[in-house]
Design a protein around this motif. Structure first.
Motif, PDB file in Angstrom:
ATOM      1  N   VAL A 459      -6.807  -3.057  -0.710  1.00 26.58           N
ATOM      2  CA  VAL A 459      -7.651  -1.931  -1.123  1.00 26.58           C
ATOM      3  C   VAL A 459      -7.673  -1.825  -2.638  1.00 26.58           C
ATOM      4  CG1 VAL A 459      -7.851   0.581  -1.093  1.00 26.58           C
ATOM      5  CG2 VAL A 459      -7.356  -0.647   1.027  1.00 26.58           C
ATOM      6  N   LEU A 460      -6.505  -1.918  -3.271  1.00 28.21           N
ATOM      7  CA  LEU A 460      -6.431  -1.836  -4.731  1.00 28.21           C
ATOM      8  C   LEU A 460      -7.261  -2.942  -5.378  1.00 28.21           C
ATOM      9  CD1 LEU A 460      -5.309  -0.808  -7.420  1.00 28.21           C
ATOM     10  CD2 LEU A 460      -3.256  -2.196  -7.007  1.00 28.21           C
ATOM     11  N   ARG A 461      -7.167  -4.133  -4.834  1.00 26.82           N
ATOM     12  CA  ARG A 461      -7.912  -5.269  -5.391  1.00 26.82           C
ATOM     13  C   ARG A 461      -9.418  -4.992  -5.343  1.00 26.82           C
ATOM     14  NH1 ARG A 461      -5.684  -9.268  -2.494  1.00 26.82           N
ATOM     15  NH2 ARG A 461      -4.112  -9.572  -4.105  1.00 26.82           N
ATOM     16  N   LEU A 462      -9.884  -4.453  -4.226  1.00 24.08           N
ATOM     17  CA  LEU A 462     -11.313  -4.170  -4.098  1.00 24.08           C
ATOM     18  C   LEU A 462     -11.731  -3.010  -4.995  1.00 24.08           C
ATOM     19  CD1 LEU A 462     -11.628  -4.673  -0.243  1.00 24.08           C
ATOM     20  CD2 LEU A 462     -12.581  -6.127  -2.039  1.00 24.08           C
ATOM     21  N   VAL A 463     -10.858  -2.023  -5.139  1.00 20.22           N
ATOM     22  CA  VAL A 463     -11.129  -0.931  -6.080  1.00 20.22           C
ATOM     23  C   VAL A 463     -11.301  -1.496  -7.486  1.00 20.22           C
ATOM     24  CG1 VAL A 463     -10.100   1.064  -7.236  1.00 20.22           C
ATOM     25  CG2 VAL A 463     -10.036   0.910  -4.749  1.00 20.22           C
ATOM     26  N   ALA A 464     -10.381  -2.377  -7.881  1.00 22.28           N
ATOM     27  CA  ALA A 464     -10.437  -2.975  -9.216  1.00 22.28           C
ATOM     28  C   ALA A 464     -11.691  -3.808  -9.418  1.00 22.28           C
ATOM     29  CB  ALA A 464      -9.199  -3.837  -9.452  1.00 22.28           C
ATOM     30  N   GLN A 465     -12.219  -4.353  -8.318  1.00 19.75           N
ATOM     31  CA  GLN A 465     -13.439  -5.161  -8.414  1.00 19.75           C
ATOM     32  C   GLN A 465     -14.701  -4.317  -8.358  1.00 19.75           C
ATOM     33  OE1 GLN A 465     -12.900  -7.970  -5.216  1.00 19.75           O
ATOM     34  NE2 GLN A 465     -11.320  -9.149  -6.316  1.00 19.75           N
ATOM     35  N   GLY A 466     -14.541  -2.972  -8.312  1.00 19.35           N
ATOM     36  CA  GLY A 466     -15.681  -2.066  -8.389  1.00 19.35           C
ATOM     37  C   GLY A 466     -16.300  -1.677  -7.072  1.00 19.35           C
ATOM     38  N   ALA A 467     -15.640  -1.993  -5.959  1.00 23.45           N
ATOM     39  CA  ALA A 467     -16.210  -1.666  -4.647  1.00 23.45           C
ATOM     40  C   ALA A 467     -16.051  -0.169  -4.348  1.00 23.45           C
ATOM     41  CB  ALA A 467     -15.519  -2.485  -3.565  1.00 23.45           C
ATOM     42  N   SER A 468     -17.058   0.409  -3.716  1.00 27.37           N
ATOM     43  CA  SER A 468     -16.988   1.811  -3.285  1.00 27.37           C
ATOM     44  C   SER A 468     -16.183   1.905  -1.996  1.00 27.37           C
ATOM     45  CB  SER A 468     -18.393   2.341  -3.045  1.00 27.37           C
ATOM     46  OG  SER A 468     -18.991   1.674  -1.936  1.00 27.37           O
ATOM     47  N   ASN A 469     -15.817   3.142  -1.621  1.00 30.87           N
ATOM     48  CA  ASN A 469     -15.089   3.308  -0.361  1.00 30.87           C
ATOM     49  C   ASN A 469     -15.889   2.757   0.821  1.00 30.87           C
ATOM     50  OD1 ASN A 469     -13.042   4.501  -1.749  1.00 30.87           O
ATOM     51  ND2 ASN A 469     -13.347   6.575  -0.944  1.00 30.87           N
ATOM     52  N   LYS A 470     -17.194   2.955   0.788  1.00 30.12           N
ATOM     53  CA  LYS A 470     -18.043   2.470   1.870  1.00 30.12           C
ATOM     54  C   LYS A 470     -18.019   0.940   1.920  1.00 30.12           C
ATOM     55  CE  LYS A 470     -22.770   2.789   3.687  1.00 30.12           C
ATOM     56  NZ  LYS A 470     -24.117   3.384   3.477  1.00 30.12           N
ATOM     57  N   GLU A 471     -18.090   0.320   0.752  1.00 29.85           N
ATOM     58  CA  GLU A 471     -18.078  -1.148   0.698  1.00 29.85           C
ATOM     59  C   GLU A 471     -16.720  -1.707   1.129  1.00 29.85           C
ATOM     60  OE1 GLU A 471     -21.289  -1.841  -2.955  1.00 29.85           O
ATOM     61  OE2 GLU A 471     -19.171  -1.405  -3.392  1.00 29.85           O
ATOM     62  N   ILE A 472     -15.651  -1.006   0.727  1.00 24.88           N
ATOM     63  CA  ILE A 472     -14.314  -1.432   1.139  1.00 24.88           C
ATOM     64  C   ILE A 472     -14.170  -1.329   2.651  1.00 24.88           C
ATOM     65  CG2 ILE A 472     -11.843  -0.925   0.981  1.00 24.88           C
ATOM     66  CD1 ILE A 472     -12.368   0.066  -1.884  1.00 24.88           C
ATOM     67  N   ALA A 473     -14.679  -0.232   3.215  1.00 19.08           N
ATOM     68  CA  ALA A 473     -14.605  -0.035   4.665  1.00 19.08           C
ATOM     69  C   ALA A 473     -15.322  -1.163   5.409  1.00 19.08           C
ATOM     70  CB  ALA A 473     -15.215   1.313   5.030  1.00 19.08           C
TER      71      ALA A 473
END
Length: 514
Positions: A459-473
């Motif tokens: 999750v942290l990695r995707l946050v750092a890459q600029g992904a939104s919560n929806k995109e991470i989900a």
């Protein structure tokens, strides 16, 4: 997690062997693509001589990797001649026969040493000159044949490589084969290899003069005549030699599968480990350790493992005079040694499908505090795969003896790793993962920073890459609510108040890239 090497096309065997030939070039003291240019010259000579397609295929790979065994005797070359790379470079300018050969030996034995040391080395060598030189050549030919088999080349190529040092007039080694006893493929490869250097250094006229002077001696008269009939016509173009040479590779259209790629990279690692007696088995051991540590951290283990197999291929470009020195290196020697990870990256990055592997392999001596080499990268520039491989290499190297120290043993290797982590050089989480993989008891520290779970790291990695919560989900196949809860827990554990803070933390800890 899918490996980057499986998300894109895997390389062909020809591409990987072309990269290997560039490593061989460095060990010969020649510029990159020397062997590729030689292979093109050899193919054109094969056409002029009317060879069959099967013979042409053998000519291509024989010429491309005919010096693959040159690293196996580097330790002995350094013993007799000092700088093994320098003496190989110089050897292209002399015919290894008669008086010129004797003058060459006398000029190069113990080069760089004191007069007394040189005289002692000369006496030792000349006490059994033919026997000592034969032993070197036997080592070369044996290792070349074995490695050709390991990298999947045909029995014809393997057999032909045994004749690398033979001469048409029978004055070569190790068996004194002559004339047609030497396969035509090797007779062509020998001339192509020498002609490429002389043509590059002295022009077409210089190459013609050289091959004519060795007609009937080192070289087959028929091959010489085919060359001098139109020497400019066999010269490789000044364009993209890499692309042109690969266009003529026998298996240019066949891509490796994952298992075959691993086997080939293992063989390349074994190839470089033979350069020094004290590194035998180093690359595969470091790769296995790095893979286990990467799996502990939830990383792309395939990329880390493959980078481990070939991380030291740049060592070929550094003389054994440096690797085998028992004393402190001079500044010039140290700077030369520091280049080997750069050479690793340069060799591997020639192959587009190995770009990710090349990047990790080239960083195996970088440190979080910027004190590493060759580029002095800092924590924000080093991903977790880089950090894991650096720890695995450091640990495995400590287990092995070096000319300037004894092997440290498992306890000493672990102590060394922990000290380097305390000093800010190595990542503590990567150190813990490597030590766990090596069978050491875990420290109180979590294998992941600040107690993050594997899912929270994702999750942290995707946050750092600029992904939104929806995109991470969507990426992780979770509900948005679950993702939001993960993000909140991550923020709490790392002390971040927003995505910018989380991104900075990810950079500092090498978690921004997979």
């Amino acid at each position: 997690m899918a490996s980057s090497s499986t998300r894109q096309e895997l390389p062909t065997r020809a591409e990987v062997l072309a990269a290997l030939s560039v490593a061989v070039d460095l060990g010969l003291g020649q510029p990159a693509e020397h062997m590729l240019r030689s292979a093109l010259i050899a193919l054109r000579l094969a056409d002029r001589l009317g060879l069959t397609e099967q013979q042409r295929d053998c000519v291509y790979y024989t010429t491309l990797i005919m010096w693959i065994g040159c690293h196996a005797d580097s330790h002995e070359y350094a013993r007799w001649f000092g700088d093994d790379i320098a003496v190989r470079r110089s050897s292209y300018l002399v015919d290894w026969s008669g008086l010129p050969y004797q003058r060459f030996l006398l000029a190069n034995i113990g080069r760089g040493e004191s007069l007394l040391t040189r005289l002692k080395t000369m006496a030792t060598l000349y006490a059994n000159a033919r026997g000592n030189i034969t032993a070197l050549i036997h080592s070369h030919c044996t290792s070349a044949g074995l490695l050709a088999d390991r990298i999947g080349l045909s029995p014809a190529v393997q057999d032909t490589l045994r004749f690398t040092f033979e001469r048409f007039d029978g004055g070569g080694l190790p068996t004194g084969a002559s004339g047609d006893q030497i396969p035509i493929e090797m007779r062509i490869a020998q001339l192509a290899d020498m002609a490429e250097v002389h043509q590059r250094e002295f022009g077409v006229d210089g190459a013609v003069a050289m091959v004519r002077s060795r007609r009937g001696g080192q070289f087959d008269p028929a091959v010489v005549d085919a060359f001098v009939a139109d020497p400019a016509g066999v010269a490789p173009s000044t364009g993209d030699v890499w692309t042109t040479a690969l266009r003529y590779a026998p298996d240019r259209g066949t891509r490796l599968d994952a298992e075959s790629l691993d086997a080939l990279l293992v063989a390349l690692g074994e190839f470089v480990d033979l350069k020094c007696p004290f590194t035998l088995g180093h690359s595969q051991a470091a790769a296995t350790l790095a893979q286990a540590a990467a799996e502990t951290l939830g990383l792309d283990a395939a990329t880390v493992r493959r980078a481990g197999y070939v991380h030291d291929i740049g060592r070929i470009g550094v003389s054994n005079q440096i690797w085998s020195k028992p004393a402190r290196l001079s500044m010039a020697e140290f700077e030369r040694m520091r280049l080997h990870p750069y050479l690793t990256g340069r060799i591997l990055s020639q192959v587009p499908a190995l770009t990710d592997i090349a990047a990790v392999a080239a960083n195996h001596h970088e440190c979080l505090d910027g004190s590493g080499y060759p580029r002095g990268l800092s924590a924000r520039q080093l991903g977790t795969p880089d950090r894991v491989l650096a720890c695995a290499v450091s640990y495995q190297s400590a287990l092995e003896p070096r000319p300037y120290r004894d092997a440290l043993g498992p306890a000493g290797a672990a102590r060394r790793l922990r000290e380097r982590a305390t000093n800010g050089e190595l990542d503590p989480a990567a150190v813990d993962a490597v030590l766990h993989a090596a069978g050491h008891a875990s420290s109180k520290r979590s294998a992941r920073p600040d107690g993050l779970t594997a899912r929270e790291v994702e999750v942290l990695r995707l946050v750092a890459q600029g992904a939104s919560n929806k995109e991470i989900a969507a990426r992780l196949v979770l509900s948005e609510k679950t993702v939001r809860n993960h993000v909140e827990r991550v923020y709490a554990k790392i002390g971040a108040g927003n995505r910018i803070g989380a991104s900075m933390y990810a950079l500092e800890h090498g978690l921004a890239a997979s």
